[in-house]
Design a protein around this motif. Structure first.
Motif, mmCIF file in Angstrom:
data_model
loop_
_atom_site.group_PDB
_atom_site.id
_atom_site.type_symbol
_atom_site.label_atom_id
_atom_site.label_comp_id
_atom_site.label_asym_id
_atom_site.label_seq_id
_atom_site.Cartn_x
_atom_site.Cartn_y
_atom_site.Cartn_z
ATOM 1 N N SER A 1 -19.511 3.954 -4.403
ATOM 2 C CA SER A 1 -20.140 3.334 -5.564
ATOM 3 C C SER A 1 -19.643 1.903 -5.748
ATOM 4 N N TYR A 2 -20.430 1.104 -6.460
ATOM 5 C CA TYR A 2 -20.043 -0.275 -6.766
ATOM 6 C C TYR A 2 -18.734 -0.305 -7.550
ATOM 7 N N SER A 3 -18.595 0.597 -8.510
ATOM 8 C CA SER A 3 -17.386 0.601 -9.347
ATOM 9 C C SER A 3 -16.144 0.911 -8.522
ATOM 10 N N PHE A 4 -16.274 1.795 -7.538
ATOM 11 C CA PHE A 4 -15.122 2.148 -6.715
ATOM 12 C C PHE A 4 -14.789 1.021 -5.733
ATOM 13 N N LYS B 1 -24.960 -1.912 1.739
ATOM 14 C CA LYS B 1 -25.310 -3.185 1.081
ATOM 15 C C LYS B 1 -25.902 -2.935 -0.304
ATOM 16 N N SER B 2 -26.643 -1.822 -0.434
ATOM 17 C CA SER B 2 -27.362 -1.574 -1.691
ATOM 18 C C SER B 2 -26.442 -1.113 -2.821
ATOM 19 N N ASN B 3 -25.219 -0.682 -2.505
ATOM 20 C CA ASN B 3 -24.294 -0.222 -3.545
ATOM 21 C C ASN B 3 -23.244 -1.273 -3.900
ATOM 22 N N ARG C 1 -34.495 -5.034 -0.061
ATOM 23 C CA ARG C 1 -34.062 -5.379 1.300
ATOM 24 C C ARG C 1 -32.762 -4.657 1.660
ATOM 25 N N SER C 2 -31.847 -4.592 0.694
ATOM 26 C CA SER C 2 -30.560 -3.933 0.936
ATOM 27 C C SER C 2 -30.733 -2.443 1.186
ATOM 28 N N VAL C 3 -31.597 -1.804 0.388
ATOM 29 C CA VAL C 3 -31.865 -0.369 0.554
ATOM 30 C C VAL C 3 -32.473 -0.100 1.929
ATOM 31 N N ARG C 4 -33.436 -0.922 2.322
ATOM 32 C CA ARG C 4 -34.078 -0.755 3.638
ATOM 33 C C ARG C 4 -33.061 -0.942 4.766
ATOM 34 N N GLU C 5 -32.172 -1.924 4.603
ATOM 35 C CA GLU C 5 -31.156 -2.161 5.633
ATOM 36 C C GLU C 5 -30.193 -0.974 5.717
ATOM 37 N N ASP C 6 -29.829 -0.431 4.546
ATOM 38 C CA ASP C 6 -28.953 0.745 4.536
ATOM 39 C C ASP C 6 -29.622 1.930 5.223
ATOM 40 N N GLU C 7 -30.890 2.154 4.929
ATOM 41 C CA GLU C 7 -31.623 3.262 5.548
ATOM 42 C C GLU C 7 -31.645 3.114 7.064
ATOM 43 N N ALA D 1 -18.382 8.857 3.144
ATOM 44 C CA ALA D 1 -18.733 8.502 1.772
ATOM 45 C C ALA D 1 -17.612 8.876 0.819
ATOM 46 N N ASP D 2 -17.181 7.910 0.005
ATOM 47 C CA ASP D 2 -16.183 8.200 -1.028
ATOM 48 C C ASP D 2 -16.920 8.398 -2.347
ATOM 49 N N ILE D 3 -16.783 9.594 -2.925
ATOM 50 C CA ILE D 3 -17.513 9.918 -4.156
ATOM 51 C C ILE D 3 -16.580 9.982 -5.367
ATOM 52 N N THR D 4 -15.439 9.290 -5.276
ATOM 53 C CA THR D 4 -14.479 9.301 -6.391
ATOM 54 C C THR D 4 -15.167 8.895 -7.684
ATOM 55 N N ASP D 5 -15.950 7.837 -7.643
ATOM 56 C CA ASP D 5 -16.788 7.452 -8.786
ATOM 57 C C ASP D 5 -18.219 7.860 -8.451
ATOM 58 N N SER D 6 -18.856 8.614 -9.336
ATOM 59 C CA SER D 6 -20.202 9.118 -9.041
ATOM 60 C C SER D 6 -21.203 7.963 -8.949
ATOM 61 N N SER D 7 -22.211 8.150 -8.108
ATOM 62 C CA SER D 7 -23.232 7.122 -7.888
ATOM 63 C C SER D 7 -24.491 7.773 -7.350
ATOM 64 N N SER D 8 -25.617 7.505 -8.003
ATOM 65 C CA SER D 8 -26.887 8.054 -7.523
ATOM 66 C C SER D 8 -27.243 7.453 -6.170
ATOM 67 N N GLY D 9 -26.847 6.194 -5.953
ATOM 68 C CA GLY D 9 -27.118 5.538 -4.672
ATOM 69 C C GLY D 9 -26.417 6.234 -3.523
ATOM 70 N N VAL D 10 -25.158 6.598 -3.739
ATOM 71 C CA VAL D 10 -24.398 7.304 -2.707
ATOM 72 C C VAL D 10 -25.010 8.683 -2.464
ATOM 73 N N GLY D 11 -25.407 9.351 -3.534
ATOM 74 C CA GLY D 11 -26.061 10.657 -3.400
ATOM 75 C C GLY D 11 -27.334 10.569 -2.573
ATOM 76 N N PHE D 12 -28.110 9.516 -2.816
ATOM 77 C CA PHE D 12 -29.344 9.305 -2.049
ATOM 78 C C PHE D 12 -29.025 9.090 -0.572
#
Length: 200
Positions: free
Chosen positions: A7-10, A39-41, A55-61, A72-83
């Motif tokens: 996540s961005y916060s982490f 890039k998207s997170n 663009r960032s989401v497409r590059e990540d995909e 993946a580090d899920i210490t801080d929850s993130s819908s982006g990481v879940g996706f």
């Protein structure tokens, strides 16, 4: 090739430096060219142009699909990481899910921690040494699971059948072949006996 996400916060937390140290360790293990970071997170949605996010989401995909594994580090929850984890699962990538044991971060992550998905390895950590040990073990295990490219020359009749399966069952041709082989492997007693003495 490794895709690393959090996540961005982490990523930007001053409380922990786990993300940067983990990224550096992965780069050390597999090389800079083989390390992709999300890039998207890496930014706050409200502060970034929507086109840049797209663009960032497409590059990540694209990077997830071309990577062999995900960490993946899920210490801080993130819908982006879940996706991203869901996308990697759909692509049948081995995934190492990390979470800090901090008392401040007691959250239930359900399917990620349940052990139901064979492609997900869930590890909690307290120190950076815990992370590096988990990564070393995961890389070793993942090497046995990573898909290898195999060119198969087939008659037109089989190709026609695979095309039909692809259309009617909504599966890639390669997945039809893989599924058939996996079923055969389950039934093959000689193969099972061979695995008992497998040394490679």
């Amino acid at each position: 090739k490794v895709f690393l996400t959090s996540s961005y916060s982490f990523m930007t937390s001053n409380e922990f430096t786990f993300y940067d140290k983990t990224a550096n360790y992965i780069t050390f293990k597999v090389g800079k060219k083989n390390t992709f970071q999300s890039k998207s997170n890496t930014s706050i949605v409200d502060q970034v142009d929507i086109n840049q996010i797209t663009r960032s989401v497409r590059e990540d995909e694209k990077n997830i699909k071309s990577s062999d594994i995900m960490i993946a580090d899920i210490t801080d929850s993130s819908s982006g990481v879940g996706f991203q984890i869901a996308l990697a699962l759909n692509e049948k990538k081995p995934i190492l899910v990390l979470r800090n044991k901090s008392e401040k971060r007691k959250i239930s992550y359900g399917p990620l921690t349940s052990g139901v998905h064979s492609n997900i390895k869930y590890v909690t950590y307290s120190t950076q040494d815990d992370i590096t040990k988990a990564i070393d073990q995961f890389l070793e295990e993942a090497a046995k699971k990573i898909d290898t490219k195999f060119i198969l020359i087939i008659p037109a009749e089989i190709d026609k059948y695979l095309a039909w399966c692809s259309d009617h069952r909504r599966m890639h041709k390669a997945q039809v072949v893989r599924t058939a082989l996996e079923k055969e492997m389950v039934k093959d007693k000689e193969w099972k006996n061979y695995l008992k003495n497998d040394t490679f």
